[in-house]
Design a protein around this motif. Structure first.
Motif, mmCIF file in Angstrom:
data_model
loop_
_atom_site.group_PDB
_atom_site.id
_atom_site.type_symbol
_atom_site.label_atom_id
_atom_site.label_comp_id
_atom_site.label_asym_id
_atom_site.label_seq_id
_atom_site.Cartn_x
_atom_site.Cartn_y
_atom_site.Cartn_z
ATOM 1 N N ALA A 1 13.393 6.787 3.190
ATOM 2 C CA ALA A 1 12.232 7.379 2.530
ATOM 3 C C ALA A 1 11.027 6.454 2.612
ATOM 4 O O ALA A 1 9.899 6.894 2.890
ATOM 5 N N PHE A 2 11.254 5.167 2.401
ATOM 6 C CA PHE A 2 10.159 4.207 2.438
ATOM 7 C C PHE A 2 9.717 3.920 3.870
ATOM 8 O O PHE A 2 8.521 3.849 4.157
ATOM 9 N N SER A 3 10.676 3.755 4.786
ATOM 10 C CA SER A 3 10.344 3.361 6.159
ATOM 11 C C SER A 3 9.514 4.421 6.871
ATOM 12 O O SER A 3 8.643 4.088 7.689
ATOM 13 N N CYS A 4 9.752 5.710 6.568
ATOM 14 C CA CYS A 4 8.964 6.772 7.209
ATOM 15 C C CYS A 4 7.491 6.659 6.836
ATOM 16 O O CYS A 4 6.607 6.710 7.706
ATOM 17 N N LEU A 5 7.228 6.480 5.556
ATOM 18 C CA LEU A 5 5.843 6.329 5.109
ATOM 19 C C LEU A 5 5.243 5.012 5.595
ATOM 20 O O LEU A 5 4.064 4.947 5.961
ATOM 21 N N PHE A 6 6.049 3.960 5.595
ATOM 22 C CA PHE A 6 5.563 2.655 6.047
ATOM 23 C C PHE A 6 5.125 2.724 7.508
ATOM 24 O O PHE A 6 4.048 2.234 7.865
ATOM 25 N N LYS A 7 5.942 3.336 8.348
ATOM 26 C CA LYS A 7 5.588 3.453 9.767
ATOM 27 C C LYS A 7 4.342 4.303 9.951
ATOM 28 O O LYS A 7 3.524 4.045 10.836
ATOM 29 N N PHE B 1 0.830 -1.200 0.000
ATOM 30 C CA PHE B 1 0.000 0.000 0.000
ATOM 31 C C PHE B 1 0.871 1.261 0.000
ATOM 32 O O PHE B 1 0.567 2.232 -0.702
ATOM 33 N N THR B 2 1.957 1.230 0.774
ATOM 34 C CA THR B 2 2.874 2.375 0.836
ATOM 35 C C THR B 2 3.503 2.642 -0.522
ATOM 36 O O THR B 2 3.635 3.796 -0.940
#
Length: 319
Positions: A294-300, A46-47
């Motif tokens: 960049a991805f982990s911030c949105l994922f969290k 989804f992210t």
């Protein structure tokens, strides 16, 4: 060999007929972590769909492909395990589709690691042509080639099953490779394709790792970027090793069916699926995703239902 096969068949039949009182608890303990990891993978997918940059950058496209394949592979593993624990007899044609789908997904997952390593190699060793070589069209063309290669074994088994295999006369059976594919040619095919793919992917990963390490020693290279890329390739090698561990499931289960009682066989199957299939398929995408800031911030942010703060998405091509 004939006596061993008959003993295996006899033990397997007993396994199907004897009621395991702990089956509901085993199924619960097995399915619970799988559901959690399926949710995690679902949030990751989804992210990736929420930002255009994730859909246009080759590294994230490859990561998304890995997530889809591993998620489907995990779902197939759960489905087959529940059928085994519940003693559900499956029509042999449906069983053939399920087993071939699981095999194809496993092979594609392995080959996808080679693509991800080659993408890092191009980014560091041929940076000026990175955008050209890893374009959206060429990335999806590579996916097509990987899927064609991944389907070779499954198509071969289907042809053999319907053309020369006369060992399966029952319409419904316990769905596993041991019960459906009884001819020795299936085992030889499985060993051949598995060895070819794993050796090839291992060679590609080691080559890319060595090439990036060599470039990192030159003065013209950004050493920090090369170091990050090398760690990523090393992670792919670890993922390959975790994937190879799932091969041990078949190696361990076959003698267990022959030389142990049915309850022990089920316990070993539970342990093998959990340790050698579920955890490797779930942990490696999670570790890979969390390494990218960049991805982990949105994922969290999405994982906590939007309760966290979203930082600006800055793509680091050298992670």
């Amino acid at each position: 060999m004939s006596n061993q096969f008959n003993a295996s068949k006899s033990n397997l039949t007993q396994t199907l007929l004897i009621l395991d009182q702990d089956a509901p608890m085993k199924a619960f303990l097995f399915v619970t972590p799988c559901v959690i990891f399926l949710y995690v993978n679902g949030v990751m997918l989804f992210t990736l769909r929420k930002k255009t940059v994730f859909q246009e950058t080759s590294r994230y496209i490859l990561f998304g492909h890995m997530l889809w394949v591993d998620t489907l592979n995990l779902f197939m593993s759960v489905l087959l395990y529940i059928c085994a624990v519940s003693r559900i007899l499956v029509m042999k044609n449906i069983c053939l589709v399920l087993l071939n789908a699981a095999t194809a997904l496993f092979q594609v997952s392995t080959l996808n690691l080679a693509l991800m390593s080659l993408e890092r190699y191009v980014a560091i060793c041929i940076p000026l042509r990175h955008a050209e070589i890893t374009s959206f069209e060429r990335t999806h063309l590579a996916f097509g080639l990987v899927w064609i290669m991944g389907l070779f074994q499954s198509l071969s088994e289907v042809i053999i099953f319907y053309s020369i295999d006369t060992t399966n006369t029952a319409m419904s059976l316990f769905c596993s490779r041991t019960t459906l594919f009884r001819l020795q040619i299936y085992k030889k095919l499985d060993i051949a394709f598995t060895c070819i793919f794993f050796v090839s992917v291992c060679f590609v990963i080691i080559f890319t790792y060595a090439s990036i390490a060599a470039v990192a020693r030159t003065a013209a290279c950004d050493k920090a970027s090369a170091k990050k890329a090398n760690k990523t390739v090393l992670l792919h090698l670890i993922q390959l090793g975790l994937g190879a561990s799932s091969i041990l499931v078949g190696v361990i289960q076959e003698p267990i069916y022959v030389y142990t009682d049915p309850t022990t066989a089920i316990n070993v199957m539970y342990f093998c699926f959990l340790v050698f299939i579920i955890f490797p398929k779930c942990l490696s995408p999670l570790i890979y995703g969390l390494r990218d800031q960049a991805f982990s911030c949105l994922f969290k942010y999405y994982f906590t239902f939007g309760k966290g703060k979203v930082k600006p998405v800055i793509i680091d091509q050298n992670v």
